[in-house]
Write an enzyme that holds these catalytic residues in place. Structure first.
Site, PDB file in Angstrom:
ATOM      1  N   SER A  40       0.805  -1.224   0.000  1.00  0.00           N
ATOM      2  CA  SER A  40       0.000   0.000   0.000  1.00  0.00           C
ATOM      3  C   SER A  40       0.834   1.268   0.000  1.00  0.00           C
ATOM      4  O   SER A  40       0.326   2.345  -0.323  1.00  0.00           O
ATOM      5  CB  SER A  40      -0.939   0.012   1.209  1.00  0.00           C
ATOM      6  N   ASP A 321      -2.923   8.301   7.802  1.00  0.00           N
ATOM      7  CA  ASP A 321      -3.856   7.447   8.537  1.00  0.00           C
ATOM      8  C   ASP A 321      -3.068   6.695   9.604  1.00  0.00           C
ATOM      9  O   ASP A 321      -2.041   7.181  10.070  1.00  0.00           O
ATOM     10  CB  ASP A 321      -4.633   6.519   7.590  1.00  0.00           C
ATOM     11  N   HIS A 324       0.052   4.905   7.091  1.00  0.00           N
ATOM     12  CA  HIS A 324       0.670   5.441   5.886  1.00  0.00           C
ATOM     13  C   HIS A 324       1.121   6.888   6.036  1.00  0.00           C
ATOM     14  O   HIS A 324       0.411   7.700   6.621  1.00  0.00           O
ATOM     15  CB  HIS A 324      -0.305   5.315   4.708  1.00  0.00           C
TER      16      HIS A 324
END
Length: 357
Positions: A40, A321, A324
């Site tokens: 991600s 978040d 990340h």
């Protein structure tokens, strides 16, 4: 106030630096193509069509991205996006899920949220494209390139000139080893054994990358997972800034990976592998710790609450978040990966040097 000013000063320095570098790299791309593998941290939309909880194709992700919500797990550009710009690519490298024949000549992004080196990592979240499956997708891309270029010798030489960025392994801890109620790895391996086993499997995957034509490969070490807001909330810190035992486990992996870079460079004399040291790049300057506070409101899984309002001054936040980095953090990481500021940032080359080899 001192902490905020220190953070602002750090980011001001690196934003200025990236502006300077951008003027240097203007013009033709320094390499013909750029391929991105990972999780991600580099995903640019490959998970959008998958059945998985690991998705970022909703507001407030992409709030600062030029094209809006696209599936990036941050407010703006990822590290891979910014490195692509520093390499001189005028457009962002497309995700494999939507890449057209016209686009793949400049590269493909295979990154997938919750993916790991190990096949099972992240499986409790749903579907994801593991490193092994990303390599299968890269084989498909090469077949498409061969059909388009219609000259195997040309394609082989073309691929040797490209930059290959690999940023994976975080989910083998976050969404595997650190969840013993779902995964058995922590009861099977000590932290030392797990780092060794993980890098051993990774080495086979990297040899496949080489066998598929790669000769300029940048390998990102893991960041300090124990400093992420989600892991701090879950495990606590005993009064320290981060979950130190998690960072100690990550360091074992990074040390093994750096040794692997030496081994690969020794075994494959026509290739250049390099290690990007995220721990060095992300280390606080001086004695002031960086704030471990997310910019957006979090769900239980550490991702942003859909359609929630993020913090207003995103250039002063480290994390977007629970896991990340924000775009400004990605800017710092990408800039120092491209041109190292400290001798410990990259080994043995920074990416600008790798591109010139």
């Amino acid at each position: 106030m001192t902490r905020e000013l220190s953070l602002f000063y750090r980011f001001f320095i690196f934003v200025t630096l990236i502006q300077v570098i951008s003027t240097v790299v203007a013009g033709e791309p320094q390499v013909p193509c750029y391929f991105i593998f990972g999780d991600s941290l580099v995903d640019s939309g490959n998970n959008n069509g998958l059945t998985t909880a690991a998705k970022a194709n909703y507001w407030p992700y992409g709030i600062d991205f030029p094209q809006g919500v696209r599936g990036r797990f941050t407010n703006g550009r990822t590290v891979a996006d910014i490195i692509g710009q520093l390499l001189g690519f005028p457009k962002f490298i497309p995700p494999y899920a939507t890449a057209t024949d016209q686009e793949i000549n400049t590269g493909v992004n295979y990154g997938s949220g919750s993916a790991g080196i190990r096949e099972e990592s992240g499986s409790h979240l749903g579907n994801r494209i593991s490193m092994d499956r990303q390599l299968v997708n890269h084989q498909t891309t090469i077949s498409r390139l061969l059909a388009l270029q219609n000259n195997k010798t040309f394609t082989d030489e073309y691929l040797k000139k490209c930059i290959y960025l690999v940023n994976i392994g975080s989910n083998d801890y976050i969404n595997n080893y650190l969840i013993p109620i779902i995964y058995t790895t922590s009861s099977t391996y000590t932290v030392e054994q797990y780092a060794a086993v993980l890098v051993q499997e990774y080495s086979q995957q990297l040899k496949t990358v080489y066998n598929l034509g790669a000769r300029k490969i940048a390998l990102f070490g893991l960041g300090q997972i124990g400093c992420t807001p989600a892991e701090i909330k879950r495990f606590g810190t005993d009064g320290k800034p981060c979950v130190e035992w998690i960072n100690d486990a990550v360091k074992l992996f990074n040390d093994e990976l750096k040794s692997l870079v030496d081994e690969l460079n020794s075994d494959y004399l026509d290739a250049r592998f390099t290690f990007i040291n995220l721990t060095s790049i992300s280390a606080p300057q001086g004695d002031v710790p960086l704030p471990n506070v997310p910019c957006c409101q979090l769900m239980e899984d550490g991702q942003c609450v859909p359609n929630s309002s993020p913090c207003l001054v995103r250039d002063l936040t480290v994390f977007y978040d629970g896991f990340h980095p924000s775009e400004i953090s990605n800017t710092l990481i990408a800039t120092r990966s491209y041109i190292s500021v400290s001798p410990t940032d990259t080994y043995p080359y920074d990416i600008s040097h790798l591109a010139r080899l």
